[in-house]
Write an enzyme that holds these catalytic residues in place. Structure first.
Site, PDB file in Angstrom:
ATOM      1  CD1 TRP A   1      43.819  34.034  51.121  1.00  0.00           C
ATOM      2  CD2 TRP A   1      44.121  35.898  52.322  1.00  0.00           C
ATOM      3  NE1 TRP A   1      44.967  34.643  50.684  1.00  0.00           N
ATOM      4  CE2 TRP A   1      45.178  35.782  51.399  1.00  0.00           C
ATOM      5  CE3 TRP A   1      44.105  36.993  53.175  1.00  0.00           C
ATOM      6  CZ2 TRP A   1      46.199  36.716  51.310  1.00  0.00           C
ATOM      7  CZ3 TRP A   1      45.124  37.920  53.087  1.00  0.00           C
ATOM      8  CH2 TRP A   1      46.159  37.779  52.156  1.00  0.00           C
TER       9      TRP A   1
ATOM     10  CB  CYS B   1      37.166  35.523  54.507  1.00  0.00           C
ATOM     11  SG  CYS B   1      38.735  35.512  55.345  1.00  0.00           S
TER      12      CYS B   1
ATOM     13  CD  GLU C   1      48.552  40.341  40.013  1.00  0.00           C
ATOM     14  OE1 GLU C   1      47.882  40.930  40.857  1.00  0.00           O
ATOM     15  OE2 GLU C   1      48.283  40.405  38.792  1.00  0.00           O
TER      16      GLU C   1
HETATM   17  C1  G6P Z   1      44.183  42.499  44.884  1.00  0.00           C
HETATM   18  C2  G6P Z   1      43.920  41.866  43.541  1.00  0.00           C
HETATM   19  C3  G6P Z   1      44.439  42.772  42.430  1.00  0.00           C
HETATM   20  C4  G6P Z   1      43.818  44.145  42.535  1.00  0.00           C
HETATM   21  C5  G6P Z   1      44.023  44.750  43.941  1.00  0.00           C
HETATM   22  C6  G6P Z   1      43.167  45.984  44.128  1.00  0.00           C
HETATM   23  O1  G6P Z   1      45.545  42.572  45.109  1.00  0.00           O
HETATM   24  O2  G6P Z   1      44.535  40.607  43.465  1.00  0.00           O
HETATM   25  O3  G6P Z   1      44.115  42.208  41.174  1.00  0.00           O
HETATM   26  O4  G6P Z   1      44.390  44.989  41.586  1.00  0.00           O
HETATM   27  O5  G6P Z   1      43.623  43.816  44.943  1.00  0.00           O
HETATM   28  O6  G6P Z   1      41.821  45.590  44.075  1.00  0.00           O
HETATM   29  P1  G6P Z   1      40.605  46.516  43.714  1.00  0.00           P
HETATM   30  O7  G6P Z   1      39.413  45.603  43.777  1.00  0.00           O
HETATM   31  O8  G6P Z   1      40.568  47.582  44.775  1.00  0.00           O
HETATM   32  O9  G6P Z   1      40.835  47.085  42.365  1.00  0.00           O
END
Ligand code: G6P
Length: 609
Positions: free
Chosen positions: A74, A2, A489
């Protein structure tokens, strides 16, 4: 996830709010909405789907005014419908609210309000907030907001406007980010992410948990939830506006993959001590003596950051001889982990806002651990809550699938491993070799990126596959996991990553011509072992794509496709071997016609559980 944008000033609010929402699109969302104070009446438009759909609805609606709030949602509580989209209004229509986070006690609040005759129009947890504010409102919005917030449990970042006070916008946060932007005279912005407002102002105040901001065209006031004044510094955002544009690439993801030589240079700039064979990480300076005495490290993170942590585990154990465990933050936070006085906790997060990672950090601190954060987003919640840490300096990452953050995270972990190693068992000479190898990485990544066209050709052969297996050993086992994650993904192909030797304990049963296998097999100490794995796959009719090193031709006869990347030290190979896997996932997704930068159901930053 969001996104919030708010505006008060002397300009038309609508284009500013919509422009801000567009900058937050990358975070992922499934509905959007806006509310503007037009001649002291709140006018609202909301729509499921993309911001373009909202803009279409607004076309037939005159929404002129200089105060407003907007949101990308979201879905968490309730489907992504128009009725559930924000802003939400109070029962009397006078108060409008946008909200990020989750109100954990909304069911009991809702039951009470319903018993008082209030009808709810959405399935959201958010809707209790405008109703509560309206219930408390007695001519002073600030007081009513504070009274309402006192009733809420859970996480929130909110922005509020009110018909009876058309010259005020209120923001507040607890557990969900919010920033105040200070524009030209009498102009203020609210945003959940600074990228939404950086086009308009670079002067910002990052709100802390329990901060409330009351902004009017005459000025702003900061207080806490107990109504006491608080002081927060005004900061200058060193965000390059150009950097968030696609810069000639078809997608942010491809741009970010190609930025890696540059982002890695930025990550290591001024930090490698080539003459001493060590690293200097100023964010760890105040912890440097403590680091000498740590006996155990726990790395905690989610998603791609977790896989970087797995590489970090091997590097730190190899160089420093300190036992390391890597754990998903979502498990760590609820598992009652054992933290003794010699335990250091490392959190890794690109966004610095991932709810589970932030909660894991707080759990570790509660149990007495020193927590260091490895974050990309400067001023993010995790960065601020950590006891020290290292920024990636990789620049904004917009594509939902993380790429340049991963290579920068691995590089930061390599520098931390080198630093801890030099405090313990790494010799001067070996330290110099490692520091030099780290500094050579950007050029080698540049070399690897030249493979993009040939990887696109390989992708064409597999674009209609339904399943994929990724295998790797030792340092490249996490790379296999990360490669499989990238494919899932953005191409929506089922993919699994495995340590190569585990193949015979199950996945080998799946091997046939319809199960392509990507094997990450640089020429290293375990090369012969992985060669046997490739033979086993070929013997069962499997199709194999191998990622190996330039000096290795052994696999050319066995594998169906061979991708050669430059050689470096084993511990640093993941920075190079992950690049072809990023490109493979990217090209497959493009060939399948998918939305590469905003894949379905995913969010860039997962700020709720
Ligand atoms: C989400 C994103 C990922 C990321 C994960 C952890 O799932 O889509 O790409 O690796 O969050 O996010 P962070 O910002 O904590 O690395």
């Amino acid at each position: 996830m969001c996104g919030i944008v708010g505006y008060i000033g002397n300009k038309e609010a609508l284009p500013i709010l919509i422009g801000g929402l567009k900058k937050l699109e990358y975070r992922g969302y499934d509905s959007a909405g806006v509310a503007i104070l037009c001649n002291n009446k709140i006018e609202t438009e909301r729509s499921s789907g993309k911001i373009a759909a909202l803009e279409n609805k607004i076309k037939g609606h005159s929404m002129h005014g200089t105060v407003g709030i907007a949101h990308t949602r979201w879905a968490t509580h309730g489907a992504p419908t128009e009725a559930n989209a924000h802003p939400h209004k109070s029962y009397n229509g006078k108060i409008s609210v946008v909200h990020n986070g989750i109100i954990e006690n909304y069911i009991s609040i809702k039951a009470k309000l319903e018993s008082e005759g209030i009808k709810f129009l959405s399935e959201t947890d958010t809707e209790v907030i405008p109703h509560l504010i309206a219930r408390f409102y007695k001519g002073d919005l600030k007081t009513a907001v504070l009274q309402a917030l006192a009733k809420l449990e859970g996480a929130f970042g909110i922005a509020v406007i009110c018909e009876d006070e058309p010259d005020v916008i209120i923001g507040a946060r607890r557990g969900s980010p919010l920033v105040l932007g200070i524009g030209e005279a009498g102009e203020y912005f609210l945003a959940s992410d600074v990228s939404a407002i950086v086009n308009y102002t670079q002067k910002v105040v990052y709100l802390d948990d329990n901060d409330v901001v009351v902004a009017k065209t005459s000025g702003y006031e900061l207080l806490n939830l107990n109504s006491q004044t608080v002081q927060r510094d005004v900061q200058q955002v060193d965000f390059d506006v150009e950097a968030v544009a696609k810069g000639g690439f078809d997608h942010f993801m491809l741009k970010e993959i190609f930025e890696q030589p540059e982002s890695l240079r930025n990550t290591m700039r001024g930090r490698l001590l080539l003459g001493e064979g060590s690293a200097k990480l100023s964010g760890l300076d105040s912890n440097i003596n403590e680091l000498r005495s740590i006996r155990r490290i726990i790395i905690t993170a989610c998603g791609t950051s977790y896989y970087a942590g797995m590489v970090g585990e091997y590097m730190i154990e190899d160089l420093a001889g300190i036992p390391v465990e890597v754990e998903y933050a979502s498990e760590f936070r609820y598992r009652n982990p054992i933290i003794d006085p010699g335990t250091l906790v490392l959190t890794i997060s690109q966004s610095g806002e991932t709810a589970d990672t932030l909660a894991a950090l707080k759990e570790a601190q509660n149990k007495g651990a020193t927590v260091l954060g490895i974050c990309n987003a400067v001023g993010s919640s995790i960065a601020r809550a950590s006891n020290g840490g290292v920024y990636l300096h990789a620049g904004p990452e917009i594509g939902v699938a993380s790429t340049k953050a991963f290579t920068s995270q691995v590089t930061v972990l390599a520098m931390i491993a080198l630093l801890l190693g030099r405090q313990r068992r790494v010799s001067f000479e070996d330290g110099i070799e490692i520091a030099k190898a780290i500094s050579d990485l950007p050029n080698k990544v540049e070399e690897t990126l030249k493979l993009s066209d040939s990887i696109r050709e390989i992708a064409k052969q597999f674009a209609s596959a339904n399943n994929f297996l990724y295998l790797g050993r030792h340092y490249n086992y996490p790379v296999a996991m990360e490669g499989a994650l990238k494919l899932k993904e953005i191409s929506y192909i089922h993919a699994e990553g495995y340590p190569a030797a585990e193949m015979k304990h199950g996945p080998i049963a799946l091997i046939d011509a319809n199960m392509p296998v990507v094997v990450v097999a640089p020429k290293d100490a375990l090369f012969d072992k992985i060669l046997s794995n490739v033979r086993e796959i070929k013997a069962r009719g499997g199709r194999v794509i191998v990622v190996t090193t330039t000096d290795c031709t052994t696999l050319d006869d066995f594998a169906d496709y061979v991708i050669h990347v430059p050689q470096t030290l084993s511990m640093l190979m993941p920075v190079l071997t992950c690049v072809p896997l990023q490109l493979l996932a990217y090209h497959m997704a493009v060939l399948r016609g998918n939305d590469v930068d905003q894949p379905r159901n995913l969010a860039k930053s997962v700020t709720v559980e």
